[in-house]
Scaffold this active site. Structure first.
Site, PDB file in Angstrom:
ATOM      1  N   GLU A 251       0.658  -1.133  -0.259  1.00  0.00           N
ATOM      2  CA  GLU A 251      -0.288   0.173  -0.224  1.00  0.00           C
ATOM      3  C   GLU A 251       0.794   1.602  -0.448  1.00  0.00           C
ATOM      4  O   GLU A 251       0.733   1.924   0.744  1.00  0.00           O
ATOM      5  CB  GLU A 251      -1.205  -0.073   1.717  1.00  0.00           C
ATOM      6  CG  GLU A 251      -2.431  -1.199   1.412  1.00  0.00           C
ATOM      7  CD  GLU A 251      -3.595  -1.118   2.088  1.00  0.00           C
ATOM      8  OE1 GLU A 251      -3.149  -0.098   2.656  1.00  0.00           O
ATOM      9  OE2 GLU A 251      -3.824  -1.850   2.131  1.00  0.00           O
ATOM     10  N   GLU A 355      -5.436  -9.054   0.074  1.00  0.00           N
ATOM     11  CA  GLU A 355      -5.190  -8.426   2.243  1.00  0.00           C
ATOM     12  C   GLU A 355      -6.912  -7.611   1.825  1.00  0.00           C
ATOM     13  O   GLU A 355      -7.236  -7.394   0.586  1.00  0.00           O
ATOM     14  CB  GLU A 355      -5.275  -7.065   2.541  1.00  0.00           C
ATOM     15  CG  GLU A 355      -4.956  -6.942   3.336  1.00  0.00           C
ATOM     16  CD  GLU A 355      -3.743  -5.619   4.241  1.00  0.00           C
ATOM     17  OE1 GLU A 355      -3.193  -5.836   3.533  1.00  0.00           O
ATOM     18  OE2 GLU A 355      -4.135  -4.891   4.716  1.00  0.00           O
TER      19      GLU A 355
END
Ligand SMILES: *[C@@H]1O[C@H](CO)[C@@H](O)[C@H](O)[C@H]1NC(C)=O
Ligand SMILES: *[C@@H]1O[C@H](CO)[C@@H](O)[C@H](O)[C@H]1NC(C)=O
Ligand SMILES: *[C@@H]1O[C@H](CO)[C@@H](O)[C@H](O)[C@H]1NC(C)=O
Length: 511
Positions: A251, A355
């Site tokens: 991320e 995720e």
């Protein structure tokens, strides 16, 4: 005992009392039911009992496995093929249209997972691992292993904290690797009979490698950062653990939303592309880890296809990348079509969902024990992803405590398995079965086939599993979000399957 703990204690107590009454009322499963409120059901596992199960497939029949909000778990019924439809509502299979091949299913070996598993008596901890990785568990074959700490750690760390250390002389794995990650990874390898594919992603660089402004990697450390990856891969190799994949970093967008104070490293598309083609790609491909799958982006749908396309614009960058990793946290805002668009632009790159977790939004309950709608949100997301070229789905923490941690930045979330260390037991939530309805029945190399549903609030996805001409199975996963049971007919060529999908249910059909 604080108020929160007291509440959990009372829930657990009421659960124990009502659990005995409810036990064994849910059809042919072995779930030790405990209710945490109306229709908020978990299956309890302890030293004496756990509901692991190898689905019994009756050859030549239509096998239907169902889990329901009311408490059924993989309960089985059998049907025959028929030559006409009895329901008005149809699910239609078109085997002439085939799509992506499955890579697999899994979860993440975070520090918090290790802490929670270790907080149980060894025998119960082993049941927990078995619930995910064994043949009679969810048959996970993918494991995401954070390289260093994450927000689901007890403190912030990298493998080379302290002063500037350009040659990485002070690089060393952390105590967490030896206590929480490596032992669990080895158990997963054993339980899965060696089937596991592990992939790794770093959350952040050592502070000295990073610009204070914007959180970018300093240019002079572009190569050092890749050397750090090599050191990590070699250190794990020394422990007998090989990796299948490596992400370009978890991320990068998190650097922009610093309110959560999660350690992160920022990349804009141009610099990411440059670093991949000049440092990461050549170094990995010329190392003993040349076969590693390189996963780009590892971030939310917002980055698809725009940012991803910019990273991949340069052909040398593109040639180093094997696939894209995507996270689920914006999926309520951005539909799955962006994934098909990405596939259409880069058809030779796979897309893997890496995720997901429920209960992450502010003002929502972080842990909502037994909530069926959280299982539904998982199934909805998995079906949407699969119907848009995604090749597998990897959950976040394999296990959390009853508070949704530990997490040193208080980023509490939910998990399919919750550990109650005090009671020496763990709870399988609806989310656990949500993933299991796919992972137990769809091994690696299953191929998606075209399946469509015209039924309101009924989602479906279909596959043919690998095998030979005799034992390929057709597998459908169906979710009924309606509060009523729904009669449907599946049309497969000239054959039909007629049955009812139960109210608020996940159903896997195997034949
Ligand atoms: C559930 O019920 C069946 C049939 O009545 C019984 O054989 C079985 O032992 C029960 N399971 C448990 C865990 O008590
Ligand atoms: C891709 O990157 C290489 C190396 O940095 C550069 O020489 C080349 O011009 C770039 N190609 C494009 C199309 O941008
Ligand atoms: C059955 O499985 C084999 C092996 O994976 C595969 O080659 C074949 O295409 C499958 N058959 C069908 C009908 O999908």
């Amino acid at each position: 005992m604080n108020l929160f703990k007291l509440k959990i204690f009372l829930w657990a107590y009421i659960g124990v009392v009502s659990g005995y009454a409810l036990h064994n009322t849910s059809g042919n499963t072995d779930c030790l039911i405990r209710e945490f409120g109306k229709d908020k059901i978990v299956c309890v596992c302890n030293a004496e009992h756990c509901d692991n199960l190898i689905p019994d497939i009756t050859q030549g029949k239509i096998n239907v496995f169902t889990s329901t909000k009311k408490g059924a778990r993989y309960s089985k019924s059998i049907y025959d093929l028929e030559d006409s439809a009895t329901a008005e509502k149809l699910i239609v299979i078109d085997r002439t249209k085939t799509y992506q091949r499955i890579i697999g299913w899994g979860g993440a070996f975070t520090d918090s997972t290790g802490i929670n598993v270790n907080s149980l008596p060894p025998k119960v901890g082993e049941e927990l691992m078995r619930s995910y990785f064994a043949e009679d568990g969810s048959r996970y074959n993918l494991g995401r292993v954070p390289m260093g700490g994450t927000d689901f750690s007890t403190h912030s760390y990298s493998y080379d904290d302290g002063d500037v250390d350009e040659d990485l002389r002070n690089f060393a794995l952390a105590p967490e690797d030896f206590q929480y990650k490596i032992p669990l990874i080895k158990r997963a390898l054993k339980l899965s009979k060696g089937k596991m594919k592990f992939f790794t992603a770093a959350w952040t660089v050592p502070k000295w490698m990073k610009n204070n402004v914007g959180g970018y990697l300093k240019k002079e450390y572009y190569q050092t950062w890749v050397n750090y990856f090599l050191k990590f891969l070699r250190a794990y190799k020394q422990e007998g653990i090989d990796f299948w994949g490596l992400s370009t970093g978890n991320e990068p967008s998190l650097a922009l939303v610093s309110f959560k104070k999660i350690n992160t490293l920022a990349w804009n598309s141009e610099l990411a592309s440059l670093w991949i083609r000049e440092n990461l790609g050549p170094t990995i491909r010329n190392s003993e880890f040349a076969d590693l799958k390189l996963l780009a982006i590892d971030d939310q749908r917002l980055f698809f296809p725009g940012y991803a396309s910019k990273v991949m614009e340069n052909i040398s960058t593109r040639n180093y990348i094997d696939g894209f990793a995507v996270h689920w946290y914006q999926n309520f805002l951005i539909g799955p079509k962006v994934l098909t668009e990405t596939h259409d632009k880069f058809p030779d790159k796979f897309i893997l969902s890496t995720e997901a977790s429920a209960g992450y939004l502010p003002l929502t309950k972080h842990v909502d024990i037994g909530a069926w709608d959280r299982g539904e949100s998982y199934v909805k997301d998995i079906i949407n992803d699969l119907n848009n070229w995604v090749t597998g789905w990897v959950d976040w923490n394999l296990a959390l405590n009853l508070e949704g941690g530990p997490t040193y930045v208080k980023n509490f979330v939910d998990s399919p398995i919750l550990v109650n260390a005090e009671a020496e037991e763990f709870y399988k939530q609806p989310m656990y079965y949500a993933i299991g309805h796919f992972s137990k029945f769809l091994p690696e190399h299953s191929v998606r086939i075209d399946v469509s549903s015209s039924i309101e609030n009924v989602q479906v996805v279909g596959f043919v599993t690998p095998g030979d001409s005799n034992n390929n199975h057709t597998v459908l996963v169906i979710m009924n979000k309606n509060d009523y049971s729904t009669a449907l007919s599946v049309k497969d060529g000239t054959d039909f399957i007629n049955f009812n999908v139960e109210a608020r249910s996940f159903t896997t059909v195997v034949y």
